[in-house]
Design an enzyme around this catalytic site. Structure first.
Site, PDB file in Angstrom:
ATOM      1  N   GLU A 418      43.661  25.818  42.148  1.00  0.00           N
ATOM      2  CA  GLU A 418      43.760  26.960  41.235  1.00  0.00           C
ATOM      3  C   GLU A 418      43.857  26.495  39.798  1.00  0.00           C
ATOM      4  O   GLU A 418      43.267  27.081  38.890  1.00  0.00           O
ATOM      5  CB  GLU A 418      44.990  27.808  41.584  1.00  0.00           C
ATOM      6  CG  GLU A 418      45.107  29.103  40.769  1.00  0.00           C
ATOM      7  CD  GLU A 418      45.917  28.988  39.481  1.00  0.00           C
ATOM      8  OE1 GLU A 418      46.052  29.991  38.782  1.00  0.00           O
ATOM      9  OE2 GLU A 418      46.415  27.883  39.141  1.00  0.00           O
ATOM     10  N   SER A 622      27.412  60.028  21.184  1.00  0.00           N
ATOM     11  CA  SER A 622      28.376  60.985  21.708  1.00  0.00           C
ATOM     12  C   SER A 622      29.159  60.383  22.876  1.00  0.00           C
ATOM     13  O   SER A 622      28.607  59.661  23.702  1.00  0.00           O
ATOM     14  CB  SER A 622      27.629  62.236  22.183  1.00  0.00           C
ATOM     15  OG  SER A 622      28.448  62.962  23.059  1.00  0.00           O
ATOM     16  N   ASP A 660      39.428  54.796  54.461  1.00  0.00           N
ATOM     17  CA  ASP A 660      38.245  54.056  54.003  1.00  0.00           C
ATOM     18  C   ASP A 660      37.941  54.384  52.547  1.00  0.00           C
ATOM     19  O   ASP A 660      37.593  53.514  51.750  1.00  0.00           O
ATOM     20  CB  ASP A 660      37.028  54.377  54.874  1.00  0.00           C
ATOM     21  CG  ASP A 660      37.030  53.566  56.169  1.00  0.00           C
ATOM     22  OD1 ASP A 660      37.942  52.715  56.340  1.00  0.00           O
ATOM     23  OD2 ASP A 660      36.135  53.787  57.001  1.00  0.00           O
ATOM     24  N   HIS A 683      33.594  44.019  37.488  1.00  0.00           N
ATOM     25  CA  HIS A 683      34.410  45.237  37.426  1.00  0.00           C
ATOM     26  C   HIS A 683      34.170  45.877  36.055  1.00  0.00           C
ATOM     27  O   HIS A 683      34.395  45.248  35.030  1.00  0.00           O
ATOM     28  CB  HIS A 683      35.885  44.871  37.598  1.00  0.00           C
ATOM     29  CG  HIS A 683      36.767  45.999  38.046  1.00  0.00           C
ATOM     30  ND1 HIS A 683      36.882  47.174  37.347  1.00  0.00           N
ATOM     31  CD2 HIS A 683      37.583  46.130  39.128  1.00  0.00           C
ATOM     32  CE1 HIS A 683      37.745  47.973  37.988  1.00  0.00           C
ATOM     33  NE2 HIS A 683      38.177  47.358  39.070  1.00  0.00           N
TER      34      HIS A 683
END
Ligand SMILES: *[C@@H]1O[C@H](CO)[C@@H](O)[C@H](O)[C@H]1NC(C)=O
Ligand SMILES: *[C@@H]1O[C@H](CO)[C@@H](O)[C@H](O)[C@H]1NC(C)=O
Ligand SMILES: *[C@@H]1O[C@H](CO)[C@@H](O)[C@H](O)[C@H]1NC(C)=O
Ligand SMILES: *[C@@H]1O[C@H](CO)[C@@H](O)[C@H](O)[C@H]1NC(C)=O
Ligand SMILES: *[C@@H]1O[C@H](CO)[C@@H](O)[C@H](O)[C@H]1NC(C)=O
Ligand SMILES: [Zn+2]
Length: 745
Positions: A418, A622, A660, A683
């Site tokens: 890590e 906009s 789900d 994401h």
């Protein structure tokens, strides 16, 4: 055999047949009648299991785990990577987990050169070459642990190697705004100079990236006492503040796991990039970068020339901070030499994956992860977390041996490498991306379990808010509280110390956005699996992080003497983790409040309006469609929440339909094409900030396009990019809304 004997035999056979028939008929009629498995399918979780698991998590076991884990340095890719992995696998099996195995990956790691004659170092020299001061290769031997031959000397992983010499320029934290300030306001060009930055504020890899972009020949990073020591507190080994020789090691890379195999697992048939290609793809620095302590740092900065540094740039050293370049009279001829000698090597790292299978939905996973590798002894980072995770696994194993099983599967993951850039977890997520994105309910991360004893803190997806609030309400507060105050639960203490709304005495606690910096990143940012990171921190009024971070003074003694002598804080973190995992694995309906997500989106949309509406109006752009998508998501979330309440809890299929959708809610925010220029991050609502990988950035596509737009080389092209990102963000939020509707189409 006579007549009587034959009669007895026939009678005996008749009796046996009769009994067997009776049993068989009875069995089948019971199956058809009350069907106990049907009840099992819709059985809800039970608070008594949480109480039982909390009772089983013991501070003395966590302490023993930590003592064992910190008895040796355990950097990735060296023998202890495998040694501690095998030991953990064996322990998990012994604790009663259904399975535990190692997953090896061959990845590019980085170490100081093995040539003892050319260590990395920083030298301050007179004009005639006389050495004024030179950094030590190792930290000072302040305790008995420092004699271990396996301590890796301070270095920055994946630094370029080189030997450069020049004038020194102070660049504050080395943030993009610091470099802009130097260039645009102070008229100082760092190009061709050796730059010195202080640690803190942002991820060190972003400092290196900016230093390279702005033309620095090399970068020295030192720890200023302003950021790594609190006035009036003793330094290690008498206290927990940083001594002058203490140095923060650390990687310069957080991107997409192994630099040689982006997007794919680093297995035996992987296609590997050349190191040159990898440097470009993963943004590894080419300039030399090296960390030092403030004992040497102060001598470099003491006679720096140029103007006084801006007030916010001054640290706590007893000197006048100046920007440079160069040195003041009578030291004008001084120069700084930076020699860095690190080498990249392909090495094997190991994850350990342990599973307790779910009784009803074994194909739904609640994953609890922690990394195992440390720069040196890692008593805080990450072994405080590893010690806790192991005890939580033991506690759940014990419950299983007592006859309990979770409804959904519990997965324990111990990650390798890590520290180098979330590599073990990323490779595993890439290897199992299909299974994980279809079946993972949530990812719960502990990296550091406790760097202080002041309060719980969390960063999380809004999908995890309900479950962390519920869990912390069930765990007694272990915090060392100011005189006169005491709290019943972790939640009460947390809400009082880190309130979301400081003006409101009943405020919920604040929860930060997920950026990057630990192993939730591949789950959350790459696959869209709802994630959370939890830990205990020290009082932010004393110090913003912990002083001995990534130094060789992160020893067992640090934790035992100064952070958590009785391991009660560690126990509480384990209990919160266990309660959350249990809630997510055992509740009939998943403990996810979809309206927490819509509230978060409304807040983000509101800040987009505040920040950009004037500039957008000038461009004729906009925000109506974005607002409409966020409103649509909000009403879809409210409808889903009502369906959760009204659901027929006796109907296992109806329950699974709703679950789900709750599990997939976060997946709705994934754009398979990724963010521009950093496609591995997918994401659309949250990403690491492009200027500080540790921090979360909401609506990152839009924020990146708007960044410093007034200075963009081609304004027209930049505004086109803004329009494109606005459309992508709007579309993705609207898709997520559709995905949680009952019909959907
Ligand atoms: C080098 O310069 C320093 C500072 O000017 C001076 O003190 C020292 O004597 C010089 N050394 C030699 C060998 O010239
Ligand atoms: C700071 O440095 C000055 C000048 O070297 C010295 O006189 C003073 O005592 C120092 N202050 C502290 C608090 O060390
Ligand atoms: C632990 O608590 C004590 C008492 O409040 C405090 O003095 C100390 O600084 C704390 N230690 C850490 C590491 O937060
Ligand atoms: C929001 O929902 C309304 C009603 O279904 C729809 O007309 C509108 O287009 C949606 N907004 C967006 C951005 O798709
Ligand atoms: C600026 O970008 C616009 C739109 O992408 C393009 O049409 C134009 O040629 C660019 N201008 C320059 C000077 O490159
Ligand atoms: Zn860590």
């Amino acid at each position: 055999m006579d007549g009587k004997g034959r009669f007895l035999l026939v009678a005996a056979i008749g009796l046996v047949v009769g009994v067997v028939l009776g049993v068989v008929i009875g069995y089948f009629s019971r199956q058809a009648g009350s069907a106990p498995w049907a009840e099992e399918l819709v059985r809800d979780g039970d608070d008594s299991v949480g109480r039982r698991v909390q009772e089983e998590i013991l501070p003395e076991n966590i302490e023993a785990n930590l003592r064992r884990l910190t008895s040796v340095p355990h950097i990735a890719g060296r023998p202890m990577d495998l040694g501690q992995a095998e030991e953990l696998r064996d322990r998990w099996l012994q604790y009663g987990l259904d399975s535990a195995r190692l997953t090896p990956y061959d990845i590019l790691l980085s170490y100081p050169s093995s040539d003892d004659n050319s260590p990395s170092r920083v030298t301050l020299m007179e004009a005639n070459g006389t050495v004024v001061i030179q950094s030590q290769v190792e930290e000072a031997p302040l305790d008995e642990y420092q004699t271990d031959p396996n301590i890796v000397p301070p270095f920055n992983a994946y630094s370029g190697s080189g030997d450069v010499e020049g004038e020194l320029v102070y660049v504050n934290y080395g943030r993009v705004e610091d470099f802009f300030h130097l260039q645009r306001d102070l008229n100082i060009d760092p190009a061709g100079k050796i730059c010195i930055a202080r640690y803190g504020s942002i991820f060190r890899g972003d400092k290196a990236e900016k230093a390279e972009q702005f033309g620095c020949l090399g970068l020295i990073i030192y720890s200023d006492p302003a950021d790594y020591s609190a006035r009036g507190y003793p330094v290690y080994p008498d206290g927990w503040m940083l001594p002058p020789s203490g140095v923060q090691r650390g990687t310069l890379m957080i991107a997409q796991g192994d630099p040689l195999t982006p997007f794919y697992p680093a297995n035996e048939y992987a296609y590997r990039l050349s190191e040159e290609e990898a440097k470009v793809v993963s943004g590894l620095p080419t300039i030399p970068v090296h960390p030092i302590g403030f004992g040497v740092g102060i001598e470099l900065l003491r006679y720096l020339g140029g103007n006084e540094a801006p007030a916010e740039w001054r640290g706590d050293l007893n000197i006048t901070y100046r920007t440079g370049p160069g040195f003041q009279h009578p030291h004008t001829g001084r120069r700084v030499r930076l020699q860095v000698n690190v080498q990249n090597e392909v090495k094997r790292t190991y994850n350990v994956i342990g599973i307790i299978e779910g009784s009803v939905e074994p194909d739904r996973y609640v994953i609890m992860g922690n990394h195992r590798d440390a720069w040196v002894f890692g008593s805080v980072d990450p072994s405080s977390g590893s010690a806790v995770q192991e005890e939580v696994a033991r506690a759940f194993g014990k419950l299983k041996q007592e006859g309990w099983r979770p409804r959904r599967s519990l997965v324990f993951a111990s990650w390798g490498a890590e520290e180098y850039g979330l590599i073990g977890s990323t490779e595993w997520v890439e290897e199992y991306s299909k299974v994980l994105s279809e079946r993972a309910v949530a990812y719960l991360n502990i990296d550091i379990a406790a760097l202080g004893n002041f309060t719980f803190r969390s960063i999380a997806s809004p999908a995890m808010f309900q479950s962390v609030f519920d869990a912390t309400k069930k765990v007694p507060d272990p915090a060392v509280n100011p005189a006169g105050s005491s709290y019943n639960s972790v939640y009460d203490s947390w809400a009082a110390k880190l309130p979301k709304d400081a003006g409101n005495p009943n405020s919920v606690p604040t929860i930060g956005q997920l950026g990057s910096g630990s192993d939730y990143t591949p789950f959350f940012q790459h696959l869209g699996i709802s994630s959370i990171d939890i830990r205990f921190i020290c009082d932010p009024a004393v110090i913003s992080y912990y002083a001995l971070y990534h130094s060789s003074y992160e020893t067992f003694d640090l934790v035992k003497k100064f952070i958590d002598p009785e391991f009660k804080v560690h126990q509480a973190v384990g209990r919160v983790l266990a309660e959350m995992a249990l809630d997510l694995a055992d509740s009939l309906v998943l403990p996810i409040d979809p309206t927490a997500y819509s509230t978060a989106l409304q807040d983000i949309a509101a800040s987009v309006r505040t920040e950009y509406s004037t500039q957008f109006a000038e461009q004729g752009i906009s925000l109506d469609h974005l607002n409409s998508a966020v409103d649509n998501f909000t009403s879809a979330a409210q409808r889903l929440k009502r369906r959760m309440a009204d659901i027929d809890r006796k109907n296992p299929l109806a329950v699974r339909v709703v679950n789900d959708q709750l599990m997939q809610l976060e997946r709705g925010f994934i754009d398979p094409l990724g963010l521009p220029g950093r496609e591995w991050y997918r994401h659309v609502v949250y990403a690491p900030s492009a200027h500080n990988s540790y921090a979360g950035q909401a609506f990152p596509g839009l924020a990146d396009a708007m960044f410093d737009i007034e200075n963009a080389v081609n304004q027209t092209a930049r505004w086109e990019e803004v329009k494109k990102q606005l459309a992508i963000t709007t579309y993705t939020v609207q898709s997520a809304a559709t995905a949680i509707e009952e019909g959907g189409l």
